[in-house]
Design an enzyme around this catalytic site. Structure first.
Site, PDB file in Angstrom:
ATOM      1  N   ASN A 150       0.810  -1.231   0.000  1.00  0.00           N
ATOM      2  CA  ASN A 150       0.000   0.000   0.000  1.00  0.00           C
ATOM      3  C   ASN A 150       0.838   1.273   0.000  1.00  0.00           C
ATOM      4  OD1 ASN A 150       0.656  -0.678   2.689  1.00  0.00           O
ATOM      5  ND2 ASN A 150      -0.948   0.661   3.446  1.00  0.00           N
ATOM      6  N   GLY A 226       1.961  -6.185   7.183  1.00  0.00           N
ATOM      7  CA  GLY A 226       1.059  -6.792   6.207  1.00  0.00           C
ATOM      8  C   GLY A 226      -0.231  -7.209   6.887  1.00  0.00           C
ATOM      9  N   THR A 230      -1.410 -13.221   7.604  1.00  0.00           N
ATOM     10  CA  THR A 230       0.005 -13.502   7.287  1.00  0.00           C
ATOM     11  C   THR A 230       0.843 -13.357   8.550  1.00  0.00           C
ATOM     12  OG1 THR A 230      -0.430 -12.418   5.171  1.00  0.00           O
ATOM     13  CG2 THR A 230       1.847 -12.997   5.630  1.00  0.00           C
ATOM     14  N   GLU A 248       3.310  -5.555  12.260  1.00  0.00           N
ATOM     15  CA  GLU A 248       2.398  -4.410  12.055  1.00  0.00           C
ATOM     16  C   GLU A 248       1.301  -4.904  11.124  1.00  0.00           C
ATOM     17  OE1 GLU A 248       2.717  -1.636  13.581  1.00  0.00           O
ATOM     18  OE2 GLU A 248       4.725  -1.923  14.394  1.00  0.00           O
ATOM     19  N   CYS A 282      -3.253   1.646   6.177  1.00  0.00           N
ATOM     20  CA  CYS A 282      -3.665   0.908   7.377  1.00  0.00           C
ATOM     21  C   CYS A 282      -4.284   1.840   8.410  1.00  0.00           C
ATOM     22  CB  CYS A 282      -2.476   0.164   7.961  1.00  0.00           C
ATOM     23  SG  CYS A 282      -1.098   1.271   8.306  1.00  0.00           S
ATOM     24  N   GLU A 461       7.085   0.355  16.005  1.00  0.00           N
ATOM     25  CA  GLU A 461       8.151   0.927  15.190  1.00  0.00           C
ATOM     26  C   GLU A 461       8.311   2.388  15.575  1.00  0.00           C
ATOM     27  OE1 GLU A 461       6.714   0.027  11.189  1.00  0.00           O
ATOM     28  OE2 GLU A 461       7.906  -1.813  11.210  1.00  0.00           O
TER      29      GLU A 461
HETATM   30  P1  NAD Z   1       0.126  -9.510   2.980  1.00  0.00           P
HETATM   31  O1  NAD Z   1       0.121 -10.015   4.366  1.00  0.00           O
HETATM   32  O2  NAD Z   1      -0.599 -10.280   1.948  1.00  0.00           O
HETATM   33  O3  NAD Z   1       1.608  -9.348   2.422  1.00  0.00           O
HETATM   34  C1  NAD Z   1       2.572  -8.541   3.079  1.00  0.00           C
HETATM   35  C2  NAD Z   1       3.947  -9.032   2.708  1.00  0.00           C
HETATM   36  O4  NAD Z   1       4.130 -10.324   3.249  1.00  0.00           O
HETATM   37  C3  NAD Z   1       4.194  -9.170   1.215  1.00  0.00           C
HETATM   38  O5  NAD Z   1       5.525  -8.795   0.918  1.00  0.00           O
HETATM   39  C4  NAD Z   1       4.003 -10.649   0.984  1.00  0.00           C
HETATM   40  O6  NAD Z   1       4.696 -11.138  -0.136  1.00  0.00           O
HETATM   41  C5  NAD Z   1       4.577 -11.212   2.258  1.00  0.00           C
HETATM   42  N1  NAD Z   1       4.135 -12.557   2.621  1.00  0.00           N
HETATM   43  C6  NAD Z   1       2.949 -13.149   2.354  1.00  0.00           C
HETATM   44  N2  NAD Z   1       2.939 -14.401   2.842  1.00  0.00           N
HETATM   45  C7  NAD Z   1       4.124 -14.588   3.464  1.00  0.00           C
HETATM   46  C8  NAD Z   1       4.707 -15.684   4.154  1.00  0.00           C
HETATM   47  N3  NAD Z   1       4.081 -16.845   4.315  1.00  0.00           N
HETATM   48  N4  NAD Z   1       5.943 -15.528   4.648  1.00  0.00           N
HETATM   49  C9  NAD Z   1       6.611 -14.363   4.513  1.00  0.00           C
HETATM   50  N5  NAD Z   1       6.118 -13.311   3.836  1.00  0.00           N
HETATM   51  C10 NAD Z   1       4.881 -13.421   3.317  1.00  0.00           C
HETATM   52  O7  NAD Z   1      -0.414  -8.020   3.079  1.00  0.00           O
HETATM   53  P2  NAD Z   1      -0.721  -7.025   1.887  1.00  0.00           P
HETATM   54  O8  NAD Z   1      -1.995  -7.434   1.226  1.00  0.00           O
HETATM   55  O9  NAD Z   1       0.503  -6.850   1.080  1.00  0.00           O
HETATM   56  O10 NAD Z   1      -0.954  -5.664   2.687  1.00  0.00           O
HETATM   57  C11 NAD Z   1      -2.174  -5.221   3.172  1.00  0.00           C
HETATM   58  C12 NAD Z   1      -2.250  -5.440   4.658  1.00  0.00           C
HETATM   59  O11 NAD Z   1      -1.179  -4.774   5.307  1.00  0.00           O
HETATM   60  C13 NAD Z   1      -3.511  -4.858   5.271  1.00  0.00           C
HETATM   61  O12 NAD Z   1      -4.030  -5.774   6.190  1.00  0.00           O
HETATM   62  C14 NAD Z   1      -3.012  -3.617   5.997  1.00  0.00           C
HETATM   63  O13 NAD Z   1      -3.805  -3.212   7.081  1.00  0.00           O
HETATM   64  C15 NAD Z   1      -1.674  -4.059   6.432  1.00  0.00           C
HETATM   65  N6  NAD Z   1      -0.823  -2.921   6.738  1.00  0.00           N
HETATM   66  C16 NAD Z   1      -0.518  -2.674   8.046  1.00  0.00           C
HETATM   67  C17 NAD Z   1       0.268  -1.580   8.378  1.00  0.00           C
HETATM   68  C18 NAD Z   1       0.634  -1.279   9.803  1.00  0.00           C
HETATM   69  O14 NAD Z   1       1.533  -0.477  10.016  1.00  0.00           O
HETATM   70  N7  NAD Z   1       0.000  -1.883  10.780  1.00  0.00           N
HETATM   71  C19 NAD Z   1       0.753  -0.751   7.362  1.00  0.00           C
HETATM   72  C20 NAD Z   1       0.409  -1.033   6.045  1.00  0.00           C
HETATM   73  C21 NAD Z   1      -0.375  -2.128   5.741  1.00  0.00           C
END
Ligand code: NAD
Length: 480
Positions: A150, A226, A230, A248, A282, A461
């Site tokens: 994002n 993410g 995950t 996060e 997020c 963080e």
């Molecule tokens: P995601 O969990 O699908 O992916 C995030 C990252 O993790 C990607 O690089 C992905 O390739 C990797 N990943 C996926 N499966 C994995 C595994 N088994 N092992 C290691 N890495 C793996 O999330 P997304 O769809 O990319 O992002 C959206 C999400 O992120 C939303 O839920 C959003 O709220 C969250 N987010 C949170 C924050 C925060 O600071 N809390 C900030 C931004 C986004």
């Protein structure tokens, strides 16, 4: 077609398998570049090079590491326009947003930690006459840094900068949905001749490349941003090995608007906090709670403003919203709008895909959507949608606002609008979120703790929190 490369041991290189994944431009729906589909061999090479670089990097003086971070920051700044364009094409966000927020923040992340590490000090305790305790804070080792799509370069560098500043070497993986600016960052590191192996960037799918990184016994800590599912999967693998972990995760943030708010400011900022980056931040407020006395006035004014928002080509400076990042995510958001309807929600505006002309005719666009008439327990108000979709509902008392706000599994952020200082303090104190904004939104100070409670994550963080996370404290007690 442009082929993205991995950055391992100081060199840009193709994945050993020669396999690639398609990279889409969400505003056109077309494949425009290829991403390395890195496998275990690539991950192992990255980890070995990080291991080899660790002894030297970790023993540099803080001022020397700070200089390297400054160079990276300057390198990003020098290519700001190019990086902003790349981010916009890769992610679908308006170009003006990437120019004004994403890339400047990546510049700041490195600059901030270049200076922070110069001021980072550890504690000492005078225990009794002739007894002193002092704390050594040393880098942990190899940091695995994994980030989402994002805010691609913004969040990628938010992990890498403190990890490197604290003296760790890094194996990082950006999202496979938005890999381009991470690739350009590796070009910058190559140009400035960052010592080989200090930062390694491996591209690929989360389920394979990402999983190989976090499963490796050779990495020493994991910093992940993410989705919550995950994060839970990563915790299952990493926690039994007792490695440090910062997660996060997702959110379902309330935006609480009291009768006594500054109406115009609350309205203007709520538009932004609902739909900035197509609602894919997020920290976006996805549940707007408005006190009964101004509910109808606020709702009508909000909907009228949302109707004026232009969804359009990310390159058009008049577009307020660009494209949704990917086809699966676009389908997911539209499916949630259908869920909201089936739950009895009334769509006050939006609620549909937007079809544009010309180059953008196959792009993934959704109109900003406002839904009314749903109770707190329905899926629409409980589950993270992460798109340009908000619900709006009235409340009567402060207690009710707090209860509604706290009644999801998430606890990332909340926004409160009131002109009463007592209300602000009381509500701020009782919200179960890691971050509370009062009469503002996304006003960031990089020194503050950043992160969520409950299913929004573990750890913080920002500022010293990140430097504490990326170092291992050791207490030494001396009697003399
Ligand atoms: P995601 O969990 O699908 O992916 C995030 C990252 O993790 C990607 O690089 C992905 O390739 C990797 N990943 C996926 N499966 C994995 C595994 N088994 N092992 C290691 N890495 C793996 O999330 P997304 O769809 O990319 O992002 C959206 C999400 O992120 C939303 O839920 C959003 O709220 C969250 N987010 C949170 C924050 C925060 O600071 N809390 C900030 C931004 C986004």
């Amino acid at each position: 077609m442009k082929k993205i490369a991995n950055y391992i041991n100081g060199k840009l290189q193709a994945p050993t398998s020669g396999e690639y994944i398609d990279n889409y431009n969400p505003a056109t729906g077309e494949i425009y570049s290829l991403i390395p589909d890195s496998d275990q061999t690539d991950v192992n090479l990255a980890i070995q090079s990080a291991r080899a670089a660790f002894p030297k990097w970790s023993t540099l003086r803080n001022s020397e590491r700070a200089e390297w971070l400054e160079k990276i920051s300057n390198g990003i700044k020098a290519r700001l326009e190019e990086l902003a364009l790349a981010e916009s094409i890769d992610n679908g966000k308006p170009l003006w947003l990437a120019q004004s927020v994403d890339i400047p923040r990546a510049v700041d992340n490195f600059k901030f930690y270049a200076t922070a590490i110069m001021h980072y000090a550890s504690e000492s305790h005078h225990t009794a006459e002739g007894v002193i305790n002092y704390t050594l804070r040393k880098p942990v080792g190899i940091a695995a840094c994994i980030s989402p799509w994002n805010l691609p370069l913004y969040l990628f560098t938010w992990k890498i900068a403190p990890a490197l500043a604290a003296g760790n070497t890094v194996v990082a993986k950006p999202s496979e949905i938005t890999p381009m600016t991470a690739y350009l960052l590796s070009e910058i590191c190559e140009e400035i001749k960052l010592p080989a192996g200090v930062l390694n960037i491996v591209h690929g799918l989360g389920s394979s490349t990402g999983n190989s990184i976090i499963s490796s016994d050779e990495i020493d800590l994991v910093s992940f941003t993410g989705g919550t599912a995950t994060g839970a999967h990563i915790a299952k693998i990493v926690a039994p090995k007792f490695k440090k972990m910062s997660l996060e995760l997702g959110g379902k943030n309330p935006n609480i608007i009291f009768n006594d708010c500054d109406f115009d400011k609350a309205l203007k900022t709520s538009i932004n906090s609902s739909f900035a980056n197509q609602g894919q931040i997020c920290l976006c407020g996805s549940r707007i709670l408005v006190q009964r006395g101004i509910y109808e006035k606020f709702r009508d004014a909000f909907v009228a403003k949302v109707k004026e928002m232009k969804v359009g080509d990310p390159m058009d400076p008049t577009s307020r919203l660009g494209a949704i990042v990917s086809k699966p995510h676009y389908d997911k958001i539209l499916s949630y709008i259908e869920i909201a309807k089936s739950e009895g929600g009334q769509i006050l505006t939006g609620g549909e895909a937007v079809k544009l002309d010309g180059e953008n005719k196959n792009g993934w666009f959704i109109s900003p959507t406002v839904i009314e008439g749903l109770d707190q327990q329905c899926r629409t108000n409980q589950e993270e949608i992460f798109g340009p979709v908000v619900t709006i509902q009235p409340f009567d008392t402060e207690e009710e606002a707090i209860e509604l706000s706290n009644s999801t599994e998430y606890g990332l952020a909340a926004t409160v609008w009131t002109s009463n200082l007592h209300t602000a303090h009381r509500v701020g104190d009782q919200l179960k979120t890691g971050i509370v904004w009062v009469n503002c939104w996304l006003l960031r100070d990089l020194r503050t703790p950043f992160g969520g409670m409950k299913n929004s994550g573990v750890g913080r963080e920002g500022g010293w929190e990140a430097l504490n996370f990326f170092t291992e404290p050791k207490n030494i007690c001396i009697k003399f």
